[in-house]
Design a protein around this motif. Structure first.
Motif, PDB file in Angstrom:
ATOM      1  N   LEU A   1       0.825  -1.206   0.000  1.00 16.47           N
ATOM      2  CA  LEU A   1       0.000   0.000   0.000  1.00 16.47           C
ATOM      3  C   LEU A   1       0.859   1.255   0.000  1.00 16.47           C
ATOM      4  O   LEU A   1       1.945   1.277   0.571  1.00 16.47           O
ATOM      5  CB  LEU A   1      -0.903   0.018   1.234  1.00 16.47           C
ATOM      6  N   HIS A   2       0.352   2.308  -0.635  1.00 18.06           N
ATOM      7  CA  HIS A   2       0.996   3.620  -0.518  1.00 18.06           C
ATOM      8  C   HIS A   2      -0.052   4.706  -0.734  1.00 18.06           C
ATOM      9  O   HIS A   2      -1.151   4.438  -1.215  1.00 18.06           O
ATOM     10  CB  HIS A   2       2.170   3.784  -1.494  1.00 18.06           C
ATOM     11  N   SER A   3       0.300   5.916  -0.341  1.00 19.18           N
ATOM     12  CA  SER A   3      -0.632   7.036  -0.484  1.00 19.18           C
ATOM     13  C   SER A   3      -0.165   7.976  -1.591  1.00 19.18           C
ATOM     14  O   SER A   3       0.994   7.953  -2.005  1.00 19.18           O
ATOM     15  CB  SER A   3      -0.756   7.797   0.839  1.00 19.18           C
ATOM     16  N   HIS A   4      -1.109   8.810  -2.051  1.00 20.88           N
ATOM     17  CA  HIS A   4      -0.821   9.787  -3.103  1.00 20.88           C
ATOM     18  C   HIS A   4      -0.972  11.223  -2.611  1.00 20.88           C
ATOM     19  O   HIS A   4      -1.142  12.126  -3.415  1.00 20.88           O
ATOM     20  CB  HIS A   4      -1.738   9.559  -4.305  1.00 20.88           C
ATOM     21  N   GLY A   5      -0.925  11.403  -1.316  1.00 26.03           N
ATOM     22  CA  GLY A   5      -1.022  12.762  -0.787  1.00 26.03           C
ATOM     23  C   GLY A   5      -2.328  13.423  -1.157  1.00 26.03           C
ATOM     24  O   GLY A   5      -3.409  12.876  -0.925  1.00 26.03           O
ATOM     25  N   THR A   6      -2.249  14.589  -1.788  1.00 25.78           N
ATOM     26  CA  THR A   6      -3.449  15.346  -2.140  1.00 25.78           C
ATOM     27  C   THR A   6      -4.047  14.916  -3.477  1.00 25.78           C
ATOM     28  O   THR A   6      -5.104  15.401  -3.864  1.00 25.78           O
ATOM     29  CB  THR A   6      -3.120  16.850  -2.207  1.00 25.78           C
ATOM     30  N   VAL A   7      -3.379  14.003  -4.172  1.00 27.01           N
ATOM     31  CA  VAL A   7      -3.815  13.553  -5.502  1.00 27.01           C
ATOM     32  C   VAL A   7      -4.778  12.376  -5.351  1.00 27.01           C
ATOM     33  O   VAL A   7      -4.621  11.554  -4.450  1.00 27.01           O
ATOM     34  CB  VAL A   7      -2.580  13.146  -6.348  1.00 27.01           C
ATOM     35  N   PRO A   8      -5.764  12.234  -6.254  1.00 26.77           N
ATOM     36  CA  PRO A   8      -6.669  11.072  -6.189  1.00 26.77           C
ATOM     37  C   PRO A   8      -5.918   9.750  -6.330  1.00 26.77           C
ATOM     38  O   PRO A   8      -4.816   9.696  -6.884  1.00 26.77           O
ATOM     39  CB  PRO A   8      -7.616  11.299  -7.374  1.00 26.77           C
ATOM     40  N   ALA A   9      -6.524   8.691  -5.843  1.00 31.20           N
ATOM     41  CA  ALA A   9      -5.911   7.366  -5.892  1.00 31.20           C
ATOM     42  C   ALA A   9      -5.982   6.793  -7.310  1.00 31.20           C
ATOM     43  O   ALA A   9      -7.049   6.782  -7.927  1.00 31.20           O
ATOM     44  CB  ALA A   9      -6.615   6.433  -4.922  1.00 31.20           C
ATOM     45  N   PHE A  10      -4.856   6.331  -7.825  1.00 35.61           N
ATOM     46  CA  PHE A  10      -4.777   5.643  -9.106  1.00 35.61           C
ATOM     47  C   PHE A  10      -3.428   4.952  -9.176  1.00 35.61           C
ATOM     48  O   PHE A  10      -2.536   5.201  -8.354  1.00 35.61           O
ATOM     49  CB  PHE A  10      -4.939   6.618 -10.276  1.00 35.61           C
ATOM     50  N   PHE A  11      -3.271   4.049 -10.149  1.00 33.62           N
ATOM     51  CA  PHE A  11      -1.995   3.363 -10.341  1.00 33.62           C
ATOM     52  C   PHE A  11      -1.234   4.033 -11.486  1.00 33.62           C
ATOM     53  O   PHE A  11      -1.695   4.049 -12.627  1.00 33.62           O
ATOM     54  CB  PHE A  11      -2.218   1.877 -10.620  1.00 33.62           C
TER      55      PHE A  11
END
Length: 208
Positions: A149-159
């Protein structure tokens, strides 16, 4: 069974990643070899099957436009061999992603083979920022990887394309948490099976 394959290289490919018929009349297929995957052709199309010490997978790959003369595949989905993951670990994940805010965070849900329980393992981070995170994904021998798992900060979740490169090998559930600075985070999930990506239920559904 593979005598029609006259080239040794084709035989090696078949044994490493076989394509089998789902029996129509006989006994069900035995489970795949641990750590490997195979394709199974059933009456309605092609499926991928794989198993490792913590996950079992049977998922559709391609639907057939005609009914094929093979058996039905049975139940499909992703199964956690050791049962669902405790909800407290999901709460810990969410807290850490939100605390990091605009910066990316990474964590691995693992199965401790000695203690026989799930844990959240935070890998050694090489570098991180608001737009990337790099970390060592080599686990101690006592752990089996369940989720990456990892986060994208303020950006929406996507690969991202970087995620695609990172997930080129291995067999686990991959997840991303986005919009971590808001009250409405976003989530993306897929399962990685030896370099292939397949749709998966939201990773939060594997917690209980």
């Amino acid at each position: 069974m593979i005598n029609y394959l006259t080239d040794r290289r084709d035989q090696i490919v078949f044994w490493e990643t076989p394509t089998l018929m789902q029996p129509l009349y006989g006994e069900a297929l035995q489970k795949p070899e641990i750590g490997k995957h195979r394709f199974v052709i059933a009456s309605d199309g092609v499926y991928v099957e794989a198993i490792n010490p913590v996950l079992e997978v049977r998922l559709p790959v391609a639907k057939s436009g005609i009914k094929l003369p093979y058996g039905k595949i049975g139940a499909v989905g992703i199964c956690l061999v050791n049962g669902k993951i405790p909800k407290r670990i999901l709460q810990d994940i969410c807290e850490k992603t939100f605390l990091c805010g605009e910066y990316e965070w990474a964590g691995l849900v693992v199965w401790d083979k000695i203690r026989k329980e799930y844990e959240l393992y935070e890998p050694e981070v090489i570098s991180f920022s608001a737009g990337h995170i790099s970390y060592r994904n080599v686990l101690p021998d006592k752990y089996n990887l369940v989720m990456d798992l990892h986060s994208h900060g303020t950006v929406p979740a996507f690969f991202s394309k970087t995620d695609d490169q990172s997930d080129i090998g291995g067999f686990y559930i991959a997840g991303v948490v986005g919009n971590c600075d808001s009250g409405e985070p976003t989530f993306a999930t897929r399962i990685v099976v030896n370099g292939h990506f397949f749709e998966s239920p939201d990773f939060r559904k594997f917690f209980n």
